[in-house]
Each structure stands twice: as structure tokens, then as C-alpha cells.
Design a protein around this motif. Structure first.
Motif, mmCIF file in Angstrom:
data_model
loop_
_atom_site.group_PDB
_atom_site.id
_atom_site.type_symbol
_atom_site.label_atom_id
_atom_site.label_comp_id
_atom_site.label_asym_id
_atom_site.label_seq_id
_atom_site.Cartn_x
_atom_site.Cartn_y
_atom_site.Cartn_z
ATOM 1 N N GLU A 1 36.308 24.262 39.509
ATOM 2 C CA GLU A 1 37.383 25.277 39.402
ATOM 3 C C GLU A 1 37.477 26.350 40.193
ATOM 4 O O GLU A 1 37.391 27.593 39.689
ATOM 5 N N PRO A 2 37.265 26.310 41.432
ATOM 6 C CA PRO A 2 37.256 27.332 42.362
ATOM 7 C C PRO A 2 38.585 28.261 42.324
ATOM 8 O O PRO A 2 38.376 29.373 42.648
ATOM 9 N N GLU A 3 39.613 27.923 41.649
ATOM 10 C CA GLU A 3 40.855 28.522 41.619
ATOM 11 C C GLU A 3 40.818 29.929 40.660
ATOM 12 O O GLU A 3 41.395 31.001 40.634
ATOM 13 N N LEU A 4 39.340 29.736 39.681
ATOM 14 C CA LEU A 4 38.908 30.808 38.985
ATOM 15 C C LEU A 4 38.751 32.148 39.858
ATOM 16 O O LEU A 4 38.885 33.261 39.192
ATOM 17 N N VAL A 5 38.343 31.925 40.874
ATOM 18 C CA VAL A 5 37.663 33.165 41.877
ATOM 19 C C VAL A 5 39.132 34.062 41.936
ATOM 20 O O VAL A 5 39.108 35.363 42.118
ATOM 21 N N ASP A 6 40.195 33.506 42.669
ATOM 22 C CA ASP A 6 41.578 34.313 42.847
ATOM 23 C C ASP A 6 42.017 34.759 41.195
ATOM 24 O O ASP A 6 42.451 36.027 41.462
ATOM 25 N N GLN A 7 41.808 34.178 40.328
ATOM 26 C CA GLN A 7 42.299 34.644 38.985
ATOM 27 C C GLN A 7 41.459 35.978 38.637
ATOM 28 O O GLN A 7 41.933 37.000 38.161
ATOM 29 N N ILE A 8 39.958 35.872 38.932
ATOM 30 C CA ILE A 8 39.262 36.957 38.550
ATOM 31 C C ILE A 8 39.597 38.090 39.506
ATOM 32 O O ILE A 8 39.647 39.215 39.021
ATOM 33 N N ILE A 9 39.908 37.788 40.856
ATOM 34 C CA ILE A 9 40.174 38.906 41.643
ATOM 35 C C ILE A 9 41.630 39.597 41.242
ATOM 36 O O ILE A 9 41.821 40.824 41.298
ATOM 37 N N GLU A 10 42.645 38.763 40.878
ATOM 38 C CA GLU A 10 43.951 39.447 40.252
ATOM 39 C C GLU A 10 43.768 40.269 39.233
ATOM 40 O O GLU A 10 44.448 40.997 38.987
ATOM 41 N N MET A 11 42.915 39.509 38.146
ATOM 42 C CA MET A 11 42.872 40.320 36.996
ATOM 43 C C MET A 11 42.016 41.672 37.212
ATOM 44 O O MET A 11 42.323 42.555 36.525
ATOM 45 N N ASP A 12 40.995 41.675 38.077
ATOM 46 C CA ASP A 12 40.416 42.740 38.278
ATOM 47 C C ASP A 12 41.155 43.843 39.028
ATOM 48 O O ASP A 12 41.221 45.117 38.521
ATOM 49 N N GLU A 13 42.246 43.587 39.764
ATOM 50 C CA GLU A 13 42.994 44.468 40.429
ATOM 51 C C GLU A 13 43.911 45.015 39.601
ATOM 52 O O GLU A 13 44.241 46.040 39.524
ATOM 53 N N ARG A 14 44.389 44.246 38.654
ATOM 54 C CA ARG A 14 45.266 44.695 37.332
ATOM 55 C C ARG A 14 44.585 45.693 36.634
ATOM 56 O O ARG A 14 44.986 46.693 36.244
ATOM 57 N N ARG A 15 43.422 45.359 36.215
ATOM 58 C CA ARG A 15 42.400 46.179 35.448
ATOM 59 C C ARG A 15 42.213 47.415 36.010
ATOM 60 O O ARG A 15 42.451 48.559 35.264
ATOM 61 N N ARG A 16 41.884 47.789 37.283
ATOM 62 C CA ARG A 16 41.804 48.843 38.184
ATOM 63 C C ARG A 16 43.058 49.780 38.121
ATOM 64 O O ARG A 16 43.122 50.796 37.874
ATOM 65 N N HIS A 17 44.282 49.040 38.479
ATOM 66 C CA HIS A 17 45.541 49.551 38.352
ATOM 67 C C HIS A 17 45.811 50.372 36.748
ATOM 68 O O HIS A 17 46.064 51.420 36.948
#
Length: 423
Positions: free
Chosen positions: A25-41
Motif C-alpha cells: 500500500e505505497p499510496e499511504l505515503v501520499d495520504q500521510i503527507i496530505e494529512m500532515d499538511e492539513r494538520r499543520r495548517h
């Protein structure tokens, strides 16, 4: 669990590591990066509102002191509105952080650069061999026949008392088991490891800390009423000794050893490969664990490999050391060396130890940290190894040392056993 900073700094490194570990499930990496960006925002937006609330609160007091009540009331209304917004943001942040955490724990540890590509045990790399194959030309009984001949282990009695895979050691078999445990512990203590005698059951937080949860629920025995788990290895309670602690840098490396019974379901194991002591549900094992400075963890890893190799040499067993390929490594490991001993009667190699470096993967879950010279808090690296698992060691000792007169014991065990031979 991988540090979130790694995703921000080196996405390609993670993707390459997941590929080597055959993660699906390598697609989880992009999901994590996107969630982290939303969290930081969201966090930045919340911080801005909190700063505005603090500033306005100070101004309200000053305005009231000056008698400027109208302006003060306007600011109060704005503060109230901002507080409502921060409550909403806090709820969203908590939900997002939980989602991010639940996704992060699905990803395995990154393999070390030296880990070979591969999917099966056949693709593991043999890095060293030692010892010699014993001559069994006069007789060649497998260990289960030897145990029956000398009345050392009763498998049927274990089946009666509990079930299949729970052997009962009897007489000289029980004495040999105890001799091995005491020898292994003393050998580790002499090398600077501090002995622990931990509980055999752990709570969910402890099992999570070393990576057994949420990855290996099916392999562990679960005491559902209390929510406890029977330990699959002493690594689990011993590494958690320092969970949620900041240790002194001067105390590193921290070296620990422990004997415990270990409990594993081993679901789906059938056939000749699991006969006798080859694979059981309860077995004894002595473990070594180290918490080390990140800059010295691979030096410590090699030290542990050398330590266990010497132990096998002292037992006079033929052995080999394998560097595991990405597909055969555990979920939590960055680099693992397996030790196998040769079973001369079965004519096959049996795994007796895994020596692993987890880098910060476990420490990040357990929050085991130290303060460096720059006064910054860092995660330690955790390592562990079997020193040793007893069932297959006993199997090979019996098979490889059988004679018409009995089973000759290695010299290092004779002081513990009180004799030089099982007759």
C-alpha cells in the motif's frame, strides 16, 4: 512507527524502503503527507486564533481600566467568537491526528541500505558459517525419538494437560532446560547485561510499543477479560521498561537480559517441519535488549551478533548467519541477522535467534528519548536478539551429540547439569 519528519524530508526514501519490504500500500505515503499538511495548517490557524485571544484579553483589561467599555465589549465579543472557532479547530485537529496516527502505524520500518531485495527465505543472504557437521554414522535418531528413548519430554502429556504444542519436560529433560537457561543468563550477565524478570502478560500499550500491535494480533494469546496479552518474547516487556522516559545520554548503552516463557499461536503450522520441538506454542527463551545512541547502534548490532555467535561456538553447534532480505524481515526491523543451527538427524537448518536493529521505530512508539550535548531531545535506537531460544537448541544438542552410550553434553553445560552425559 516512522517519524513524521521523514515523510516531509524524504518521501522517495520511504517509497524505496517500502518497495524493498514488498509493502502493498505505497499510496499511504501520499495520504500521510496530505494529512500532515492539513494538520499543520489547522494547527497554525488555531495558534493564530489563540494568540489573538491572548492579545485581545490584555487589551480588554486596559480598556476597562480607561473606562472605554464600548470598545472593551466589542473585543469581548470577538474573543468569544474566536474561542468558539478554536473549540471547533481543536476537535478537527484531534480527529485528524487520530486518523494520521492510525495510518502511520500501518507502515513498516524502513530497511537498512544493506538489506538485500527478496520476497522469500530462500533469498536471504548467508554471511557466515561456523562449526562442522557431526558424524552420525553409528546412529541417527531425530530429537523426538531421543526424547522418547531417554524420557526427556512428553508431548502426549502436554496435549492432555493443555493441547498440542505444549511439551512437558521431565527428569533429565527438565534439568537440561534449566541448565541452558542458567548458562545463557550468566553468559549475558558476564557481558554486561542487567538481568530482569518481567511479567509474562502485558497490556495493549506495551504490545503496541514494540510493534506486536496492530501487526501480530493473530499470533498472540489474548486474555480478553483483562485485555492482557501473553508475551511472544521477553523483548516486549523488557524494551518497555523505559517507555515514556528520557534517559541520561551517559547511561547509554542500556543493556538488559531476561528469561521468560514465550507464547505463540503459530497458526497454520503443520507437517514434519513442526514435529517435536521444531515449532511449539510455549517455549523458553533468553533475550538480550539494548537501548543505544543512534550513532552507535550498528556498532552495537554487530557486537550483539558476535556475542550470540560466540554462544553457539561454546555449545559446539554448527551454525550459519543470514542477513534477511526485505520480504522476510519483520514489520518493525531495519536490519535482521538470523542464526540457524544444523540439525544433523533431520538434515536441515533450524532458526534459533534473530538479532535486529529497529533504529527509532520502536522508540518513537514508546517515546524513549535522551538529551544530547546540544540539549535537544532525541529518540534512542532499540535492538534485541535471542540469546537463545531453547527448543531447537535442545533439539540440535540431542541430535548432534548422540552416541551409543548416551548424549554427550558441551563442557559449558556440565557444571549446570552436574554430569557430562545424558544416559
Amino acid at each position: 512507527m516512522l517519524p513524521i519528519q521523514l515523510f516531509r524530508q524524504n518521501k522517495e526514501l520511504i517509497l524505496d524502503g517500502l518497495k524493498k519490504k514488498n509493502f502493498k500500500e505505497p499510496e499511504l505515503v501520499d495520504q500521510i503527507i496530505e494529512m500532515d499538511e492539513r494538520r499543520r495548517h489547522l494547527q497554525a490557524e488555531n495558534d493564530t486564533l489563540l494568540a489573538a485571544i491572548n492579545s485581545a484579553s490584555k487589551n480588554i483589561g486596559q480598556l476597562m481600566a480607561k473606562g472605554e467599555k464600548a470598545e472593551a465589549e466589542t473585543l469581548k465579543a470577538q474573543v468569544s467568537l474566536n474561542k468558539d472557532k478554536t473549540k471547533e479547530l481543536s476537535v478537527k485537529l484531534a480527529e485528524l491526528e487520530e486518523e494520521l496516527h492510525d495510518t502511520l502505524v500501518k507502515l513498516p520500518n524502513m530497511p537498512h541500505s544493506s538489506v538485500p531485495f527478496g520476497k522469500t527465505p530462500e533469498e536471504n543472504e548467508v554471511v557466515k558459517q561456523g562449526g562442522s557437521t557431526p558424524d552420525l554414522s553409528t546412529q541417527k535418531l531425530a530429537h523426538w525419538d531421543l526424547m522418547d528413548k531417554y524420557k526427556l519430554v512428553d508431548f502426549e502429556l502436554g496435549n492432555k494437560i493443555t493441547g498440542s504444542g505444549f511439551p512437558v519436560y521431565i527428569g533429565q529433560g527438565a534439568k537440561l532446560q534449566r541448565s541452558l537457561i542458567n548458562y545463557f543468563l550468566n553468559y549475558n550477565i558476564d557481558a554486561g547485561y542487567k538481568e530482569y524478570y518481567p511479567p509474562y502478560m502485558v497490556n495493549e500499550a506495551t504490545a503496541y510499543g514494540t510493534g506486536q500491535l496492530p501487526d501480530k494480533e493473530g499470533q498472540m494469546y489474548h486474555v480478553t477479560v483483562d485485555g492482557f496479552y501473553l508475551i511472544p518474547t521477553a523483548e516486549v516487556p523488557v524494551t518497555n521498561v523505559y517507555r515514556d522516559e528520557i534517559v541520561a545520554e551517559s547511561s547509554l548503552p542500556i543493556k538488559m537480559t531476561a528469561y521468560t516463557p514465550c507464547f505463540r499461536r503459530e497458526a497454520g503450522s503443520y507437517g514434519k517441519d513442526v514435529r517435536g520441538l521444531n515449532r511449539v506454542h510455549q517455549f523458553d527463551k533468553v533475550e538480550v535488549v539494548q537501548l543505544v545512541h543512534p550513532e552507535k547502534s550498528y556498532e552495537a548490532h554487530q557486537e550483539m551478533v558476535d556475542h550470540i555467535e560466540k554462544l553457539l561456538q561454546n555449545l559446539g553447534l554448527q551454525y550459519r548467519i543470514l542477513r534477511l532480505c526485505g520480504g522476510d524481515m519483520s514489520f518493525t526491523s531495519a536490519l535482521t541477522y538470523d542464526f540457524e543451527v544444523y540439525s544433523a538427524a533431520q538434515e536441515r537448518w533450524l532458526e534459533v535467534s534473530s538479532v535486529s536493529n529497529f533504529e527509532v521505530f520502536q522508540a518513537n512508539r514508546m517515546k524513549i528519548r535522551f538529551k544530547g550535548g546540544d540539549n535537544k531531545t532525541q529518540l534512542v535506537h532499540t535492538l534485541n536478539g535471542s540469546s537463545l531460544a531453547l527448543p531447537r537448541i535442545m533439539a540440535c544438542l540431542l541430535e548432534n551429540n548422540q552416541t551409543p552410550e548416551g548424549i554427550t553434553l558441551p563442557e559449558v553445560l556440565r557444571p549446570y547439569f552436574g554430569a557430562d552425559m545424558i544416559k
